[in-house]
Design an enzyme around this catalytic site. Structure first.
Site, PDB file in Angstrom:
ATOM      1  N   LYS A   1       2.186  24.958  -4.512  1.00 14.44           N
ATOM      2  CA  LYS A   1       0.965  24.343  -3.973  1.00 14.44           C
ATOM      3  C   LYS A   1       1.119  22.834  -3.992  1.00 14.44           C
ATOM      4  O   LYS A   1       0.423  22.099  -4.700  1.00 14.44           O
ATOM      5  CB  LYS A   1      -0.247  24.796  -4.778  1.00 14.44           C
ATOM      6  CG  LYS A   1      -0.488  26.298  -4.693  1.00 14.44           C
ATOM      7  CD  LYS A   1      -1.599  26.749  -5.617  1.00 14.44           C
ATOM      8  CE  LYS A   1      -1.768  28.266  -5.560  1.00 14.44           C
ATOM      9  NZ  LYS A   1      -2.800  28.757  -6.491  1.00 14.44           N
TER      10      LYS A   1
ATOM     11  N   GLU B   1       5.098  40.531  -9.526  1.00 15.27           N
ATOM     12  CA  GLU B   1       3.739  40.249  -9.973  1.00 15.27           C
ATOM     13  C   GLU B   1       3.074  41.532 -10.442  1.00 15.27           C
ATOM     14  O   GLU B   1       3.060  42.542  -9.721  1.00 15.27           O
ATOM     15  CB  GLU B   1       2.922  39.625  -8.848  1.00 15.27           C
ATOM     16  CG  GLU B   1       1.473  39.347  -9.230  1.00 15.27           C
ATOM     17  CD  GLU B   1       0.658  38.804  -8.083  1.00 15.27           C
ATOM     18  OE1 GLU B   1      -0.203  39.546  -7.574  1.00 15.27           O
ATOM     19  OE2 GLU B   1       0.894  37.642  -7.682  1.00 15.27           O
TER      20      GLU B   1
ATOM     21  N   ARG C   1       0.819  -1.214   0.000  1.00 15.39           N
ATOM     22  CA  ARG C   1       0.000   0.000   0.000  1.00 15.39           C
ATOM     23  C   ARG C   1       0.853   1.265   0.000  1.00 15.39           C
ATOM     24  O   ARG C   1       0.555   2.221  -0.726  1.00 15.39           O
ATOM     25  CB  ARG C   1      -0.948  -0.014   1.203  1.00 15.39           C
ATOM     26  CG  ARG C   1      -1.788   1.260   1.378  1.00 15.39           C
ATOM     27  CD  ARG C   1      -2.379   1.801   0.086  1.00 15.39           C
ATOM     28  NE  ARG C   1      -3.107   0.804  -0.684  1.00 15.39           N
ATOM     29  CZ  ARG C   1      -3.393   0.921  -1.959  1.00 15.39           C
ATOM     30  NH1 ARG C   1      -2.984   1.978  -2.648  1.00 15.39           N
ATOM     31  NH2 ARG C   1      -4.068  -0.016  -2.587  1.00 15.39           N
TER      32      ARG C   1
ATOM     33  N   LYS D   1       4.860  39.574  -4.721  1.00 18.88           N
ATOM     34  CA  LYS D   1       3.462  39.467  -5.130  1.00 18.88           C
ATOM     35  C   LYS D   1       2.657  40.643  -4.582  1.00 18.88           C
ATOM     36  O   LYS D   1       3.191  41.546  -3.935  1.00 18.88           O
ATOM     37  CB  LYS D   1       2.894  38.128  -4.663  1.00 18.88           C
ATOM     38  CG  LYS D   1       3.705  36.929  -5.174  1.00 18.88           C
ATOM     39  CD  LYS D   1       3.013  35.626  -4.918  1.00 18.88           C
ATOM     40  CE  LYS D   1       1.870  35.400  -5.872  1.00 18.88           C
ATOM     41  NZ  LYS D   1       1.272  34.050  -5.719  1.00 18.88           N
TER      42      LYS D   1
END
Length: 281
Positions: free
Chosen positions: A131, A195, A96, A163
Site C-alpha cells: 500500500k 492467507e 520544494r 489471499k
C-alpha cells in the site's frame, strides 16, 4: 540511485518547474550566492536524505550539498539535516521538491519507529505492505527500514501470496499443493505465503509442503496464540504474519501472541509528513 528513483526525481522536478521558475528568475539576482540549511520543526526519524541531495544536484551540479545526518537517525526540533550553499536561484528552485521527498519519507520512518517501539521485547518484526504511493515503492520501503521496520515483498513477482480472493477460485488442499510444487520447481527462490482466516485453515495449510509464511488475517489475539501453538507443534514451521486491525493501540497485544511478523499498511498509506523547513542563513 536506481533508475526508477532517478525517473521519479525527473518527473517531480518537471511538474514543479514546468517552463521555468519565474519567481526566482525575476526576483532573485542571477549572481546571488547564499548558504542555507534544512532543519527539523518536529521530532522524528529522518529518511530520504540522498534523494533530497540528488534533487539539488540535479538542478545545479555546482551546489555544495552537505548531508549532516544519516537515514534512520532520530532528530529533534531544530536539528539541521542538510546544508546547501551556492546559487540562491538554484536552491530556491529545488527547495520544494527536495522537501516534498524528505518530509514524506521522514514521516514514514517516524511512524515506523513508533510501531517498532510497541513490539520491543517480543520476537515480532514490523512489516510494510504494497500500500505504497505509485512509483514511490522503493524509496518508501527504504524509509520503513530507516525507521526500524522490515520489508514485505516488493511486488507481485518476488513472493506468491495466496489471499482469500485467490482461494475463492481454488481452495482444495490437493490443488494448492500442486500449485506450490509447480512454483517451487519453476522458481525455487520465490517464497509462498497463504492467507488463513480461520484456525481450521491454519491446520490445513500446516499439512502442506513448501509453505514459507502463513498470514493470519483479522484473527483475535487468542486465535493467533492458538495458531502459534499449532505451528510450533507441527513438523513444518512456516513464519506467521499477523494482519488486519493493526494500530498503535493493538500492536503490543498482537506482538505478545508470538507471531513472527506484523504487517502494517498505515506505515506508508497513512504516514504524516515530518515538518522540515529550509532557511537561508
Amino acid at each position: 540511485m536506481d533508475a526508477v528513483t532517478n525517473q521519479l526525481i525527473d518527473l517531480a522536478l518537471q511538474e514543479d518547474i514546468g517552463t521555468g521558475d519565474v519567481t526566482s528568475k525575476y526576483f532573485v539576482p542571477e549572481d546571488k550566492q547564499t548558504e542555507s540549511s534544512i532543519y527539523a520543526k518536529a521530532d522524528g526519524v529522518v529518511a530520504g536524505l540522498d534523494v533530497a541531495k540528488e534533487v539539488f544536484s540535479r538542478i545545479d551540479a555546482s551546489l555544495n550539498v552537505v548531508v549532516l545526518k544519516q537515514d534512520g537517525d532520530p532528530i529533534a526540533y531544530g536539528d539541521h539535516v542538510l546544508e546547501i550553499s551556492g546559487s540562491a536561484r538554484s536552491i530556491l528552485t529545488a527547495e520544494r521538491t527536495a522537501l516534498n521527498f524528505l518530509q514524506r519519507l521522514s514521516g514514514i520512518a517516524s511512524q515506523t519507529a513508533e510501531y517498532v517501539r510497541m513490539v520491543e521485547g517480543t520476537v515480532a518484526r514490523v512489516l510494510d505492505t504494497r500500500k505504497t504511493t505509485p512509483g514511490w515503492r522503493a524509496i518508501e520501503k527504504a524509509a520503513v527500514v530507516a525507521g526500524g521496520g522490515s520489508n514485505h515483498r516488493m511486488g507481485l513477482y518476488d513472493r506468491a501470496m495466496v489471499k482469500d480472493n485467490h482461494l475463492v477460485a481454488e481452495n482444495k488442499l490437493e490443488a494448492l499443493q500442486d500449485a506450490i510444487d509447480r512454483l517451487k520447481q519453476d522458481q525455487p527462490d520465490v517464497e509462498v505465503e497463504l492467507e488463513a482466516d480461520t484456525l481450521d485453515q491454519v491446520k490445513g495449510f500446516l499439512s502442506l509442503d513448501g509453505v514459507d509464511h502463513l498470514l493470519l488475517d483479522n484473527m483475535s489475539n487468542e486465535q493467533m496464540k492458538l495458531a502459534v501453538a499449532m505451528r510450533d507443534a507441527a513438523d513444518r514451521k512456516p513464519l506467521l504474519e499477523a494482519s488486519g486491525g493493526v494500530n498503535l493501540e493493538t500492536m503490543a497485544g498482537i506482538a505478545r501472541t508470538g507471531v513472527d511478523f506484523i504487517s502494517v499498511g498505515a506505515l506508508t498509506h497513512s504516514a504524516v509528513a515530518l515538518d522540515l523547513s529550509l532557511e537561508f542563513q
